[in-house]
Enzyme design. Structure first.
Site, PDB file in Angstrom:
ATOM      1  N   ARG A 277       0.836  -1.195   0.000  1.00  0.00           N
ATOM      2  CA  ARG A 277       0.000   0.000   0.000  1.00  0.00           C
ATOM      3  C   ARG A 277       0.875   1.251   0.000  1.00  0.00           C
ATOM      4  NH1 ARG A 277      -4.967  -1.696   4.140  1.00  0.00           N
ATOM      5  NH2 ARG A 277      -5.505  -3.612   3.009  1.00  0.00           N
ATOM      6  N   ARG A 292       1.559   1.588  10.527  1.00  0.00           N
ATOM      7  CA  ARG A 292       1.128   1.960   9.173  1.00  0.00           C
ATOM      8  C   ARG A 292       2.342   1.863   8.253  1.00  0.00           C
ATOM      9  NH1 ARG A 292      -3.384   4.902   7.677  1.00  0.00           N
ATOM     10  NH2 ARG A 292      -3.667   5.553   9.862  1.00  0.00           N
TER      11      ARG A 292
END
Length: 440
Positions: A277, A292
Site C-alpha cells: 500500500r 502503518r
C-alpha cells in the site's frame, strides 16, 4: 458497480446513499442522463439496421428480375436505375449504421464511466458521516491499568528493539520510510499469527488458496480499487500490472466470468499474501513503528454467496474475526463504520479495533465488508438459479482474519511485563514454543 435497474427504479435511495457517504449525489442524475442517451443511441442504431436489412431484402428480388429480363432481351434501363438507387441507399444506410453503432458504444462507455463513480448503496442503519462518526457496537475486555501495576508501558517499537524483533533503521536504509525488518522472534511472531489465522479459517470451513500478488487492471478495477483510491496502489506501467494491497483483489477475481453453483451453500476461501500500500494521504500519520507501513502480511477471508445469504455471511465473518482477537487475548471494540469511511465497494463494514496502551486509543486490526453484488457485477460472476430462472449476479464479502504488523503492535504493548518481557498468548504458544518473549 451498483445495479442500473435499481438506480432507475429508486434514484432517491441512491441519492440518499451518496449524501450519507459525503459524495456527489448529482452523479445519480448524470447516470440517468447517460442511460437515456445510451437507450436513444441504441434505438437509432437498431432502427437504421432494420432499415438496412429491409433494403438488402428488397435488392435481392430486384436483381433476380433484372437478370431474367436481360436473358429475355428486354429493356432493363429502369430496372438497372432502380437497382443502382437501392445500392446507393444500402451504402448510405451501411455507413449510417456504423456511425450509429459507434455512437451507441460511446454512449455505453459514458454510462459505464458515470456508473463506476457511484459507490455501493449503503444498508439501512449504516451511520452517516466520516471516520469519527461510527457507531460503537460493543467493547470486549478491559485495558490494563499499568499505573496500578507500578510501571510505565513501553511502546511497541521500544519493546521490539529490546526483544530483537523489529529493525526500522535498516528497513529505512534499504527501502525508505514505512519499511522495516522483522527479526528473530519478530519474524517468528508474524509466521505464528498467519499460521493461527489459517488454522482458524480451516476449522471454519474455508478453502486455502495461494494467490497472485500482481493482477491486471480489469481485476483491480473489478474489485473496486481503481476508483476513488487509485492513488493508493502500486502500478507497474511496463507490464500494466498492479501490486495488490490485499488478497481480496485476487480472491474476487478468482471466479471472474464464471457461473457458480451455490446450491450447496457459499464458496469460502482464505489466502495469506504479502500486501502493498502506498499509504497516499497518510503523511505524518503513525510515522513511528510498524502500525502503518507499505508492506505487510495478511490472511484474508472471502465469500461468494447468494444475495439473500450475504447478511448471515457478514455476521459469520465478524464472528470469526472476534474469535481471532479473543485468541490473542486483546481488549477490543467492534464498530459499525460510517458511510463516508466504507470505501466504494462496501454497503456495510464492521471493524474490530484493539486497545493500544501507549496511544490510549483503540486502533483497527480487522475489518469485514458486505459488498453485496457490487464487485461481482463488475467481474461478471453469476450463479445459475435452481428454479430454472436463468442466472443472476452473486454477492461477495471479505474479512481480514489477521494482519502481521498491527497485531504485533497490540500484542507487544498489551502483554508486556515490567522487566521488558512479553507474555505470549496461549493460542500462539504452540507456534512459538514459548510462553514468554524475553529481552536479548
Amino acid at each position: 458497480m451498483i445495479d442500473l435497474k435499481f438506480l432507475r427504479d429508486q434514484p432517491d435511495a441512491v441519492r440518499a446513499s451518496q449524501r450519507a457517504r459525503g459524495e456527489d449525489e448529482s452523479l445519480v442524475d448524470a447516470v440517468l442522463a447517460a442511460d437515456e442517451r445510451r437507450r436513444e443511441a441504441i434505438g437509432a442504431f437498431e432502427s437504421a439496421r432494420a432499415e438496412q436489412k429491409a433494403a438488402s431484402k428488397e435488392l435481392g428480388p430486384l436483381m433476380g428480375r433484372l437478370k431474367k429480363a436481360e436473358k429475355a432481351g428486354e429493356d432493363v434501363t429502369e430496372l438497372e436505375a432502380e437497382a443502382a438507387a437501392l445500392r446507393d441507399k444500402g451504402a448510405a444506410l451501411s455507413a449510417r449504421v456504423k456511425e450509429l453503432e459507434a455512437a451507441a458504444e460511446a454512449a455505453k462507455g459514458e454510462l459505464d464511466t458515470s456508473l463506476r463513480q457511484i459507490g455501493n448503496v449503503i444498508q439501512e442503519g449504516v451511520p452517516a458521516g466520516g471516520e469519527e462518526d461510527f457507531d460503537l457496537l460493543e467493547e470486549v475486555g478491559t485495558p490494563r491499568d499499568f499505573a496500578a501495576e507500578g510501571f510505565e508501558p513501553k511502546d511497541h517499537l521500544e519493546l521490539g528493539e529490546l526483544l530483537g524483533a523489529i529493525d526500522m533503521e535498516r528497513g529505512a536504509k534499504v527501502s525508505g520510510s514505512r519499511f522495516y525488518y522483522l527479526t528473530g522472534i519478530g519474524a517468528r511472531l508474524e509466521t505464528a499469527l498467519m499460521s493461527l489465522a489459517q488454522q482458524i479459517a480451516a476449522e471454519e470451513g474455508f478453502t486455502q488458496l495461494v494467490v497472485p500478488n500482481l493482477v491486471r487492471a480489469e481485476t483491480m478495477a473489478g474489485a473496486g480499487f481503481l476508483d476513488a483510491h487509485g492513488d493508493e496502489v502500486y502500478h507497474l506501467p511496463a507490464d500494466d500490472l498492479y501490486l495488490t494491497g490485499t488478497s481480496e483483489v485476487a480472491l474476487a477475481g478468482y471466479h471472474a466470468d464464471e457461473i457458480l453453483d451455490l446450491r450447496d451453500g457459499p464458496l469460502r476461501y482464505a489466502a495469506t499474501s504479502t500486501c502493498y500500500r502506498r499509504e497516499a494521504g497518510s503523511y505524518g500519520k503513525d510515522t513511528r513503528g510498524i502500525f502503518r507501513v507499505h508492506q505487510f502480511q495478511k490472511t484474508e477471508m472471502f465469500v461468494f454467496c447468494r444475495p439473500e445469504d450475504a447478511q448471515a455471511e457478514h455476521d459469520n465473518l465478524l464472528r470469526i474475526e472476534r474469535r481471532v482477537l479473543e485468541a490473542l487475548e486483546l481488549p477490543y471494540r467492534v464498530i459499525d463504520v460510517a458511510a463516508g469511511d466504507l470505501g466504494g465497494p462496501a454497503s456495510r463494514k464492521y471493524d474490530c479495533e484493539a486497545w493500544v496502551p501507549t496511544q490510549g486509543s483503540y486502533r483497527e486490526l480487522t475489518s469485514t465488508s458486505n459488498c453485496t453484488t457490487f464487485q461481482a457485477r463488475r467481474l461478471r460472476i453469476r450463479e445459475r438459479q435452481a428454479d430454472g430462472g436463468g442466472t443472476r449476479t452473486v454477492a461477495t464479502l471479505n474479512g481480514t482474519a489477521i494482519t502481521s504488523t498491527r497485531p504485533i503492535v497490540a500484542i507487544l504493548e498489551n502483554h508486556q511485563q515490567a522487566d521488558g518481557s512479553v507474555r505470549v498468548p496461549s493460542a500462539l504458544q504452540p507456534f512459538l514454543g514459548t510462553g514468554v518473549i524475553s529481552p536479548r
